[in-house]
Design a protein around this motif. Structure first.
Motif, PDB file in Angstrom:
ATOM      1  N   GLU A   1       0.834  -1.207   0.000  1.00 34.75           N
ATOM      2  CA  GLU A   1       0.000   0.000   0.000  1.00 34.75           C
ATOM      3  C   GLU A   1       0.864   1.249   0.000  1.00 34.75           C
ATOM      4  O   GLU A   1       0.534   2.246  -0.647  1.00 34.75           O
ATOM      5  N   GLN A   2       1.976   1.203   0.730  1.00 30.29           N
ATOM      6  CA  GLN A   2       2.895   2.347   0.746  1.00 30.29           C
ATOM      7  C   GLN A   2       3.459   2.606  -0.642  1.00 30.29           C
ATOM      8  O   GLN A   2       3.607   3.757  -1.062  1.00 30.29           O
ATOM      9  N   VAL A   3       3.786   1.535  -1.364  1.00 24.79           N
ATOM     10  CA  VAL A   3       4.305   1.691  -2.727  1.00 24.79           C
ATOM     11  C   VAL A   3       3.264   2.379  -3.613  1.00 24.79           C
ATOM     12  O   VAL A   3       3.592   3.308  -4.372  1.00 24.79           O
ATOM     13  N   LYS A   4       2.012   1.953  -3.516  1.00 23.65           N
ATOM     14  CA  LYS A   4       0.948   2.568  -4.310  1.00 23.65           C
ATOM     15  C   LYS A   4       0.795   4.046  -3.964  1.00 23.65           C
ATOM     16  O   LYS A   4       0.661   4.901  -4.859  1.00 23.65           O
ATOM     17  N   LEU A   5       0.816   4.357  -2.660  1.00 25.45           N
ATOM     18  CA  LEU A   5       0.657   5.741  -2.228  1.00 25.45           C
ATOM     19  C   LEU A   5       1.825   6.602  -2.716  1.00 25.45           C
ATOM     20  O   LEU A   5       1.622   7.721  -3.217  1.00 25.45           O
ATOM     21  N   LYS A   6       3.035   6.075  -2.596  1.00 26.38           N
ATOM     22  CA  LYS A   6       4.213   6.840  -3.028  1.00 26.38           C
ATOM     23  C   LYS A   6       4.194   7.067  -4.533  1.00 26.38           C
ATOM     24  O   LYS A   6       4.576   8.144  -5.005  1.00 26.38           O
ATOM     25  N   ASN A   7       3.760   6.080  -5.286  1.00 31.54           N
ATOM     26  CA  ASN A   7       3.677   6.251  -6.737  1.00 31.54           C
ATOM     27  C   ASN A   7       2.631   7.304  -7.109  1.00 31.54           C
ATOM     28  O   ASN A   7       2.822   8.085  -8.046  1.00 31.54           O
ATOM     29  N   TRP A   8       1.522   7.333  -6.355  1.00 30.57           N
ATOM     30  CA  TRP A   8       0.501   8.360  -6.576  1.00 30.57           C
ATOM     31  C   TRP A   8       1.073   9.745  -6.275  1.00 30.57           C
ATOM     32  O   TRP A   8       0.863  10.706  -7.041  1.00 30.57           O
ATOM     33  N   GLU A   9       1.805   9.864  -5.163  1.00 28.50           N
ATOM     34  CA  GLU A   9       2.426  11.144  -4.812  1.00 28.50           C
ATOM     35  C   GLU A   9       3.418  11.577  -5.895  1.00 28.50           C
ATOM     36  O   GLU A   9       3.492  12.765  -6.248  1.00 28.50           O
ATOM     37  N   LYS A  10       4.164  10.627  -6.411  1.00 29.52           N
ATOM     38  CA  LYS A  10       5.135  10.942  -7.460  1.00 29.52           C
ATOM     39  C   LYS A  10       4.436  11.462  -8.709  1.00 29.52           C
ATOM     40  O   LYS A  10       4.902  12.425  -9.351  1.00 29.52           O
ATOM     41  N   GLU A  11       3.310  10.853  -9.086  1.00 32.52           N
ATOM     42  CA  GLU A  11       2.561  11.299 -10.257  1.00 32.52           C
ATOM     43  C   GLU A  11       2.081  12.740 -10.084  1.00 32.52           C
ATOM     44  O   GLU A  11       2.155  13.557 -11.006  1.00 32.52           O
ATOM     45  N   ARG A  12       1.587  13.071  -8.867  1.00 33.75           N
ATOM     46  CA  ARG A  12       1.130  14.445  -8.615  1.00 33.75           C
ATOM     47  C   ARG A  12       2.290  15.433  -8.720  1.00 33.75           C
ATOM     48  O   ARG A  12       2.153  16.530  -9.275  1.00 33.75           O
ATOM     49  N   LEU A  13       3.437  15.039  -8.180  1.00 34.57           N
ATOM     50  CA  LEU A  13       4.605  15.917  -8.232  1.00 34.57           C
ATOM     51  C   LEU A  13       5.101  16.106  -9.666  1.00 34.57           C
ATOM     52  O   LEU A  13       5.530  17.203 -10.040  1.00 34.57           O
ATOM     53  N   LEU A  14       5.024  15.051 -10.459  1.00 32.49           N
ATOM     54  CA  LEU A  14       5.430  15.164 -11.860  1.00 32.49           C
ATOM     55  C   LEU A  14       4.508  16.114 -12.618  1.00 32.49           C
ATOM     56  O   LEU A  14       4.959  16.873 -13.499  1.00 32.49           O
ATOM     57  N   GLU A  15       3.213  16.097 -12.293  1.00 29.46           N
ATOM     58  CA  GLU A  15       2.284  17.045 -12.905  1.00 29.46           C
ATOM     59  C   GLU A  15       2.626  18.473 -12.503  1.00 29.46           C
ATOM     60  O   GLU A  15       2.595  19.397 -13.330  1.00 29.46           O
ATOM     61  N   ASP A  16       2.958  18.670 -11.203  1.00 35.83           N
ATOM     62  CA  ASP A  16       3.371  20.001 -10.743  1.00 35.83           C
ATOM     63  C   ASP A  16       4.638  20.455 -11.461  1.00 35.83           C
ATOM     64  O   ASP A  16       4.776  21.631 -11.817  1.00 35.83           O
ATOM     65  N   MET A  17       5.569  19.516 -11.653  1.00 36.21           N
ATOM     66  CA  MET A  17       6.802  19.858 -12.357  1.00 36.21           C
ATOM     67  C   MET A  17       6.519  20.299 -13.790  1.00 36.21           C
ATOM     68  O   MET A  17       7.127  21.257 -14.290  1.00 36.21           O
ATOM     69  N   LYS A  18       5.606  19.608 -14.452  1.00 37.00           N
ATOM     70  CA  LYS A  18       5.265  19.972 -15.835  1.00 37.00           C
ATOM     71  C   LYS A  18       4.694  21.389 -15.886  1.00 37.00           C
ATOM     72  O   LYS A  18       5.058  22.190 -16.778  1.00 37.00           O
ATOM     73  N   ARG A  19       3.822  21.747 -14.937  1.00 33.65           N
ATOM     74  CA  ARG A  19       3.261  23.101 -14.911  1.00 33.65           C
ATOM     75  C   ARG A  19       4.360  24.133 -14.642  1.00 33.65           C
ATOM     76  O   ARG A  19       4.389  25.200 -15.260  1.00 33.65           O
ATOM     77  N   GLU A  20       5.248  23.802 -13.706  1.00 36.61           N
ATOM     78  CA  GLU A  20       6.342  24.722 -13.396  1.00 36.61           C
ATOM     79  C   GLU A  20       7.257  24.925 -14.611  1.00 36.61           C
ATOM     80  O   GLU A  20       7.707  26.036 -14.890  1.00 36.61           O
ATOM     81  N   GLU A  21       7.553  23.850 -15.316  1.00 36.34           N
ATOM     82  CA  GLU A  21       8.421  23.955 -16.498  1.00 36.34           C
ATOM     83  C   GLU A  21       7.759  24.822 -17.575  1.00 36.34           C
ATOM     84  O   GLU A  21       8.435  25.617 -18.244  1.00 36.34           O
ATOM     85  N   ASP A  22       6.434  24.673 -17.755  1.00 39.97           N
ATOM     86  CA  ASP A  22       5.722  25.491 -18.734  1.00 39.97           C
ATOM     87  C   ASP A  22       5.760  26.961 -18.343  1.00 39.97           C
ATOM     88  O   ASP A  22       5.985  27.846 -19.187  1.00 39.97           O
TER      89      ASP A  22
END
Length: 417
Positions: A329-350
């Protein structure tokens, strides 16, 4: 007809206005750069946790599979290791092993024997036979059979010399060997725990195995190289009795003995993985398919040696199914957090791209304004005007305040505000 030159006050005012806009845009560039660095560090931390969890889950499933197929038990593996040591005739390890096993009552109270903690090959276990083989080959037979003493007094007690420096064969380990009809041949290696240089970093006190906190290799993008499993020093499993064995300065076997043997040796799945990660390897690497890269940069090629003395393979299931479910469950949660952070990174890069484009446009406007023919005479008669700022700089010397990352985005994040 050329237009008359502008008054110097107007020129100075216009330049300051344009430079102020450039300064603000430069601060925006710095702000988005800091946000990207923060997000990247958060993603790296999540990947560290995911790698740790993946190793634990892999160890669990390997152990379950081995138990299900009725592979050799841990106790049988330990007995096999003892027999392999006893087979190394005329070695110090075989002699000490024989004294401990067959003459225990006779020798257990001797200070010499009490100070010998064991042998390198018996003080740690691994959870994979391939890993056991390649680590044994990496260390070599001399190190695998090395005696491990707690103190330097124990080392001195192993061997005595006469006034000419000749070994006294009637004392120390040589005398004990003669008493049971065994004689040593050649040299042997001894490690003294209190004299070993211990690991200077931190230990994970929340880990039952007290593993060392080491920085994993990272590709330019921040992810771990393909096939990287762990550092060898952290893949050694210590029994509870050996975990409690500490030096006078409070260091355990992992920080002293096994760190001195392996340092930052990396473990990969295949030779191909080692080749891909070469720029990230400083202290050598091994792979489960037999690849060995020494710390000095040399490769060990050819056929692997079938060493008789190896680390015992521990097939005990160390975690309960409940803990495994929690880790998954921790792995699933961490992967979800990573996906959200990657989306934030994409917005920041734009946003960063937009700010830089606008900065370049405004800088060009200022340069065009300064080179207008109508300003030539005015600039000759006026004090020098500061050159256009670069992203992140402050043309008026004002100190910019540190800006922390804000989660989410609002109208204030617009590059045109």
């Amino acid at each position: 007809m050329a237009s008359p030159p502008l008054p110097s006050q107007i020129v100075e005012f216009n330049c300051k206005v344009m430079e102020e806009k450039l300064k603000n845009l430069g601060l925006k560039v710095k702000h988005h750069d800091e946000n990207l660095r923060f997000l990247k560090s958060e993603i790296n931390a999540i990947e560290e946790v995911c790698v740790d969890l993946a190793i634990k889950l892999g160890n669990y499933h390997t152990s379950v599979a081995a138990v299900a197929t009725n592979d050799t038990s841990t106790e049988e593996a330990e007995q096999r290791t003892i027999r392999s040591i006893l087979d190394q005739d005329k070695t110090a390890a075989a002699l000490v092993c024989q004294l401990k096993v067959r003459y225990h009552e006779r020798t257990s109270n001797m200070p010499l024997m009490k100070d010998i903690l064991g042998f390198v090959t018996t003080l740690g276990k691994v959870n994979d036979d391939h890993l056991s083989r390649v680590l044994a080959e990496y260390l070599g037979m001399d190190n695998m059979l090395a005696l491990v003493c707690k103190t330097y007094d124990g080392v001195k007690g192993l061997e005595k010399y006469d006034k000419d420096g000749i070994i006294d064969k009637s004392s120390g380990i040589h005398g004990l060997g003669r008493s049971v009809g065994k004689f040593l041949n050649g040299r042997f290696t001894v490690f003294c725990l209190e004299n070993l240089r211990s690991f200077s970093g931190d230990v994970n006190i929340d880990d039952p195995q007290r593993k060392l906190i080491l920085h994993r290799p990272r590709l330019p993008g921040g992810e771990s190289p393909p096939g990287f499993l762990d550092f060898a020093v952290n893949m050694i499993h210590l029994d509870r009795a050996h975990l409690s064995c500490l030096t006078a300065s409070g260091h355990g076997l992992r920080e002293t003995l096994f760190y001195s043997l392996f340092s930052h040796l990396q473990v990969y799945k295949t030779r191909a993985d080692i080749q891909c990660a070469l720029p990230l390897i400083n202290d050598g690497a091994v792979s489960l398919d037999g690849g060995i890269l020494k710390p000095n940069g040399s490769f060990c090629l050819g056929y692997s040696k079938n060493l008789e003395v190896k680390f015992p393979v521990s097939l005990e299931v160390s975690s309960s199914p409940e803990n495994i479910a929690e880790m998954e469950e921790q792995v699933k949660l961490k992967n979800w957090e990573k996906e959200r952070l990657l989306e934030d990174m994409k917005r920041e890069e734009d946003l960063l791209k937009q700010v830089k484009e606008l900065y370049s446009k405004k800088k060009q406007e200022l340069m065009d304004y300064l080179t207008r023919p109508s300003l030539t005479q005015t600039l000759r008669d006026s004090p020098p005007i500061c050159s256009p700022a670069t992203p992140g700089s402050n043309p008026f010397g004002a100190k910019s305040s540190h800006t922390s990352f804000r989660g989410g985005y609002s109208d204030r994040d617009s590059v045109y505000s």
